[in-house]
Design a protein around this motif. Structure first.
Motif, PDB file in Angstrom:
ATOM      1  N   HIS A   1      52.332  38.034  46.861  1.00  0.00           N
ATOM      2  CA  HIS A   1      53.175  39.184  47.214  1.00  0.00           C
ATOM      3  C   HIS A   1      52.681  40.448  46.540  1.00  0.00           C
ATOM      4  O   HIS A   1      51.929  40.403  45.572  1.00  0.00           O
TER       5      HIS A   1
ATOM      6  N   HIS B   1      53.393  45.520  40.932  1.00  0.00           N
ATOM      7  CA  HIS B   1      52.362  44.518  40.631  1.00  0.00           C
ATOM      8  C   HIS B   1      51.898  43.795  41.889  1.00  0.00           C
ATOM      9  O   HIS B   1      52.541  43.881  42.935  1.00  0.00           O
TER      10      HIS B   1
ATOM     11  N   GLU C   1      57.858  42.225  47.804  1.00  0.00           N
ATOM     12  CA  GLU C   1      59.090  42.076  47.042  1.00  0.00           C
ATOM     13  C   GLU C   1      59.560  43.460  46.633  1.00  0.00           C
ATOM     14  O   GLU C   1      58.818  44.208  45.987  1.00  0.00           O
TER      15      GLU C   1
ATOM     16  N   GLU D   1      50.247  39.489  38.471  1.00  0.00           N
ATOM     17  CA  GLU D   1      51.004  38.259  38.245  1.00  0.00           C
ATOM     18  C   GLU D   1      50.210  37.111  38.850  1.00  0.00           C
ATOM     19  O   GLU D   1      49.649  37.254  39.940  1.00  0.00           O
TER      20      GLU D   1
HETATM   21 CO    CO Z   1      56.144  39.203  41.371  1.00  0.00          CO
END
Ligand code: CO
Length: 134
Positions: free
Chosen positions: A7, A79, A54, A130
């Motif tokens: 994502h 991120h 997200e 991430e």
């Molecule tokens: Co995330």
């Protein structure tokens, strides 16, 4: 080592307005908001054919998103999340390459119930990364 883009996370100052933009203007499939008290965020998932967006909105007093929004009041990309096969092997490789892992250095359970780690943006051209075990 990294595999799929899981994502792209975008910090938003107004979650309803962000949902309306993605659902209405972009015609995307947008989930209901989900509170993640352990991460200090409320998350909305935008489902794409090949990945997800997200939308992150601060939750609680010590949200890690709040500082970002203070610096970027209209919101912005927060991120990127890449999938890895084995998060401990990925961490050991990154540490051996000199990359910095944020926090304790141990994986935490992420928004999808899977182990995640965050890497220092200074090691990756200013981008917070991430890693999520797929
Ligand atoms: Co995330």
């Amino acid at each position: 080592m990294i595999e799929k883009l899981n994502h792209v996370a975008i910090a938003v100052p107004d979650l309803e307005a962000a949902c309306a933009s993605y659902r209405g203007m972009l015609g995307a499939k947008v989930s209901k908001p989900q509170d993640e008290p352990d991460h200090g965020v409320t998350v909305v998932f935008v489902e794409l054919a090949n990945s997800k967006i997200e939308l992150l909105f601060p939750l609680g007093d010590n949200s890690p998103i709040q500082g970002f929004l203070d610096k970027n009041p209209s919101g912005g990309i927060h991120h990127l999340c890449f999938e890895v096969d084995d998060i401990m092997a990925a961490r050991d490789h990154l540490v051996s390459e000199g990359a910095r892992i944020l926090g304790s250095g141990e994986p935490k359970t992420g928004a999808h119930g899977k182990p995640v780690l965050f890497l220092h943006p200074k090691d990756f051209q200013g981008t917070l990364i991430e890693l999520e075990e797929a």
